[in-house]
Design a protein around this motif. Structure first.
Motif, PDB file in Angstrom:
ATOM      1  N   CYS A   1      40.912  -1.957   6.759  1.00  0.00           N
ATOM      2  CA  CYS A   1      39.488  -1.673   6.051  1.00  0.00           C
ATOM      3  C   CYS A   1      39.633  -3.092   5.111  1.00  0.00           C
ATOM      4  CB  CYS A   1      39.760  -0.409   5.434  1.00  0.00           C
ATOM      5  SG  CYS A   1      40.122   1.054   6.112  1.00  0.00           S
ATOM      6  N   ARG A   2      38.426  -3.317   4.700  1.00  0.00           N
ATOM      7  CA  ARG A   2      37.943  -4.286   3.742  1.00  0.00           C
ATOM      8  C   ARG A   2      36.830  -3.776   2.611  1.00  0.00           C
ATOM      9  NH1 ARG A   2      37.634  -7.992   6.986  1.00  0.00           N
ATOM     10  NH2 ARG A   2      39.604  -8.606   6.637  1.00  0.00           N
ATOM     11  N   THR A   3      36.999  -3.992   1.351  1.00  0.00           N
ATOM     12  CA  THR A   3      35.971  -3.786   0.466  1.00  0.00           C
ATOM     13  C   THR A   3      34.892  -4.747   0.240  1.00  0.00           C
ATOM     14  OG1 THR A   3      36.980  -5.119  -1.316  1.00  0.00           O
ATOM     15  CG2 THR A   3      37.737  -2.725  -0.982  1.00  0.00           C
ATOM     16  N   GLU A   4      33.983  -4.463  -0.460  1.00  0.00           N
ATOM     17  CA  GLU A   4      32.828  -5.308  -0.448  1.00  0.00           C
ATOM     18  C   GLU A   4      33.093  -6.772  -0.973  1.00  0.00           C
ATOM     19  OE1 GLU A   4      29.469  -3.934  -2.270  1.00  0.00           O
ATOM     20  OE2 GLU A   4      29.041  -2.338  -0.924  1.00  0.00           O
ATOM     21  N   GLN A   5      34.047  -6.588  -1.821  1.00  0.00           N
ATOM     22  CA  GLN A   5      34.772  -7.873  -2.495  1.00  0.00           C
ATOM     23  C   GLN A   5      35.583  -8.529  -1.656  1.00  0.00           C
ATOM     24  OE1 GLN A   5      35.094  -4.669  -4.066  1.00  0.00           O
ATOM     25  NE2 GLN A   5      33.173  -4.854  -4.942  1.00  0.00           N
ATOM     26  N   GLY A   6      35.747  -8.191  -0.273  1.00  0.00           N
ATOM     27  CA  GLY A   6      36.795  -9.062   0.397  1.00  0.00           C
ATOM     28  C   GLY A   6      38.101  -8.441   0.312  1.00  0.00           C
ATOM     29  N   ILE A   7      38.548  -7.519  -0.234  1.00  0.00           N
ATOM     30  CA  ILE A   7      39.900  -7.118  -0.393  1.00  0.00           C
ATOM     31  C   ILE A   7      40.415  -6.105   0.716  1.00  0.00           C
ATOM     32  CG2 ILE A   7      41.624  -5.999  -1.943  1.00  0.00           C
ATOM     33  CD1 ILE A   7      40.010  -6.550  -4.330  1.00  0.00           C
TER      34      ILE A   7
ATOM     35  N   VAL B   1      40.751 -16.759   8.508  1.00  0.00           N
ATOM     36  CA  VAL B   1      39.488 -16.555   9.061  1.00  0.00           C
ATOM     37  C   VAL B   1      39.367 -14.978   8.781  1.00  0.00           C
ATOM     38  CG1 VAL B   1      37.713 -16.448  11.017  1.00  0.00           C
ATOM     39  CG2 VAL B   1      39.173 -18.470  10.804  1.00  0.00           C
ATOM     40  N   GLN B   2      38.244 -14.323   8.061  1.00  0.00           N
ATOM     41  CA  GLN B   2      37.921 -12.918   7.904  1.00  0.00           C
ATOM     42  C   GLN B   2      37.561 -12.584   9.272  1.00  0.00           C
ATOM     43  OE1 GLN B   2      38.829 -11.189   5.357  1.00  0.00           O
ATOM     44  NE2 GLN B   2      38.185 -12.142   3.530  1.00  0.00           N
ATOM     45  N   HIS B   3      37.741 -11.121   9.576  1.00  0.00           N
ATOM     46  CA  HIS B   3      37.225 -10.235  10.645  1.00  0.00           C
ATOM     47  C   HIS B   3      36.481  -9.034  10.018  1.00  0.00           C
ATOM     48  CE1 HIS B   3      40.450  -7.037  10.690  1.00  0.00           C
ATOM     49  NE2 HIS B   3      41.045  -8.278  10.156  1.00  0.00           N
ATOM     50  N   TYR B   4      35.593  -8.362  10.671  1.00  0.00           N
ATOM     51  CA  TYR B   4      35.261  -7.018  10.363  1.00  0.00           C
ATOM     52  C   TYR B   4      36.185  -6.170  10.374  1.00  0.00           C
ATOM     53  CZ  TYR B   4      32.624  -2.675  10.290  1.00  0.00           C
ATOM     54  OH  TYR B   4      32.473  -1.532  10.220  1.00  0.00           O
ATOM     55  N   ALA B   5      35.908  -5.275   9.215  1.00  0.00           N
ATOM     56  CA  ALA B   5      36.606  -4.093   9.023  1.00  0.00           C
ATOM     57  C   ALA B   5      36.058  -3.009   8.354  1.00  0.00           C
ATOM     58  CB  ALA B   5      38.063  -4.433   7.980  1.00  0.00           C
ATOM     59  N   PRO B   6      36.000  -1.699   8.512  1.00  0.00           N
ATOM     60  CA  PRO B   6      35.027  -0.854   7.780  1.00  0.00           C
ATOM     61  C   PRO B   6      35.634  -0.710   6.248  1.00  0.00           C
ATOM     62  CG  PRO B   6      36.820   0.312   8.970  1.00  0.00           C
ATOM     63  CD  PRO B   6      37.082  -1.181   9.579  1.00  0.00           C
ATOM     64  N   ASP B   7      34.576  -0.399   5.396  1.00  0.00           N
ATOM     65  CA  ASP B   7      34.932  -0.032   4.154  1.00  0.00           C
ATOM     66  C   ASP B   7      35.881   1.295   3.875  1.00  0.00           C
ATOM     67  OD1 ASP B   7      33.640   0.004   1.287  1.00  0.00           O
ATOM     68  OD2 ASP B   7      33.869   2.092   1.672  1.00  0.00           O
ATOM     69  N   PRO B   8      36.608   1.063   2.827  1.00  0.00           N
ATOM     70  CA  PRO B   8      37.809   2.235   2.961  1.00  0.00           C
ATOM     71  C   PRO B   8      37.383   3.340   2.805  1.00  0.00           C
ATOM     72  CG  PRO B   8      38.309   0.288   1.639  1.00  0.00           C
ATOM     73  CD  PRO B   8      36.953  -0.056   2.028  1.00  0.00           C
ATOM     74  N   ALA B   9      36.228   3.841   1.937  1.00  0.00           N
ATOM     75  CA  ALA B   9      35.568   5.222   1.968  1.00  0.00           C
ATOM     76  C   ALA B   9      35.159   5.730   3.215  1.00  0.00           C
ATOM     77  CB  ALA B   9      34.663   5.329   0.881  1.00  0.00           C
TER      78      ALA B   9
END
Length: 285
Positions: A66-72, A165-173
């Motif tokens: 997963c990834r947050t909106e802040q990129g974490i 490089v970043q990749h798509y991941a869903p929001d944790p919630a």
């Protein structure tokens, strides 16, 4: 009862086939082990067959990226979900596809400075496995660029590297909601592992809890002592259970099966909550 609820096979970034993880769990004296490969359940069948033969109980699981909106980056463990649930399956398929594209871009960047090709990386990936940075690390080891995965991740493949490089991941919630919808039990993996990168603030915990988070992986080698104290307080305040586990990757990491354990009553709670699949156990003779 010795219970370890976090282990990986070569279906993702571990080094052993699923049956090998079960054999290692038996050798380590475990009674129960969870197979939690990244964004895939492809190892469940092989692990289940080995579990029935060995007598080690298997908790079918998955680790959702997963990834947050802040990129974490956030990792969410899912236990006993339905592997065919369309909502969850759709998200992890999208994430797996993004991992593949991301890996190709990273290899292209690395090839500018190191003797590395896409074929070198593919050679490190087991058939049907979820491709990720560990496979790039293994290719760098094979090419003699670094000594092991640890060196690769602390230097060339760190998130601060120009090759990252970043990749798509869903929001944790969202991931928590999808795991619940699939009949699974969501647990936040190694939440305060600051050595791995940035960690989330309390707002993300609240969002995940509101979405149905069931537990926190507290006893993990990457959670520092002060972080564990915070997690235990949070669990008590919100009625979350706590787990302990190894995050075993075979020879891919120093983590050893059984180095942290989960209480039997917590496993009983997971079985009570999970409805998408079931723990695989030998039936009494």
């Amino acid at each position: 009862m010795r219970i370890d609820l976090h282990a990986h096979s070569n279906v993702s970034d571990g080094t052993q086939p699923p049956a090998g993880v079960i054999a290692s769990a038996a050798a380590a004296g475990l009674d129960i082990v969870a197979l939690t490969d990244h964004d895939t359940t492809a190892g469940w069948a092989g692990a289940a067959a080995a579990a029935l033969e060995s007598g080690v109980g298997l908790v079918p699981g998955m680790e959702v990226s997963c990834r947050t909106e802040q990129g974490i980056s956030v990792h969410l463990l899912s236990y006993l979900h339905d592997p065919s649930h369309p909502g969850l399956l759709g998200e992890i398929t999208k994430a797996k596809d993004a991992r593949h594209t991301r890996a190709q871009r990273m290899v292209s960047l690395l090839a500018e400075d190191y003797p590395l090709t896409w074929d070198d990386v593919i050679h490190q990936v087991a058939p049907g496995a979820t491709l990720g940075r560990p496979h790039i690390a293994d290719a760098l080891v094979a090419a003699g660029v670094v000594a092991d995965r640890t060196e690769a991740f602390t230097s060339i493949l760190t998130s601060r590297s120009r090759y990252f490089v970043q990749h798509y991941a869903p929001d944790p919630a969202l991931a928590v909601e999808l795991v619940r919808a699939a009949g699974g039990v969501p647990v936040f993996a190694h939440p305060v592992a600051s050595a791995r990168g940035r960690i989330v603030g309390e707002g993300t915990y609240r969002e995940m809890i509101d979405a149905g988070l069931a537990g926190l992986e507290v006893y993990h080698r990457d959670n520092p002592a002060e972080g564990r104290e915070f997690l235990l307080r949070l669990a008590e305040e919100h009625g979350l259970f706590v787990t302990g586990s190894s995050d075993y990757h075979g020879t891919g990491k120093p983590n050893r099966l059984g180095e942290n354990l989960t209480a039997p009553e917590v496993l009983a709670r997971i079985e009570e909550l999970g409805s998408g699949s079931a723990v695989v156990r030998q039936r009494p003779a």
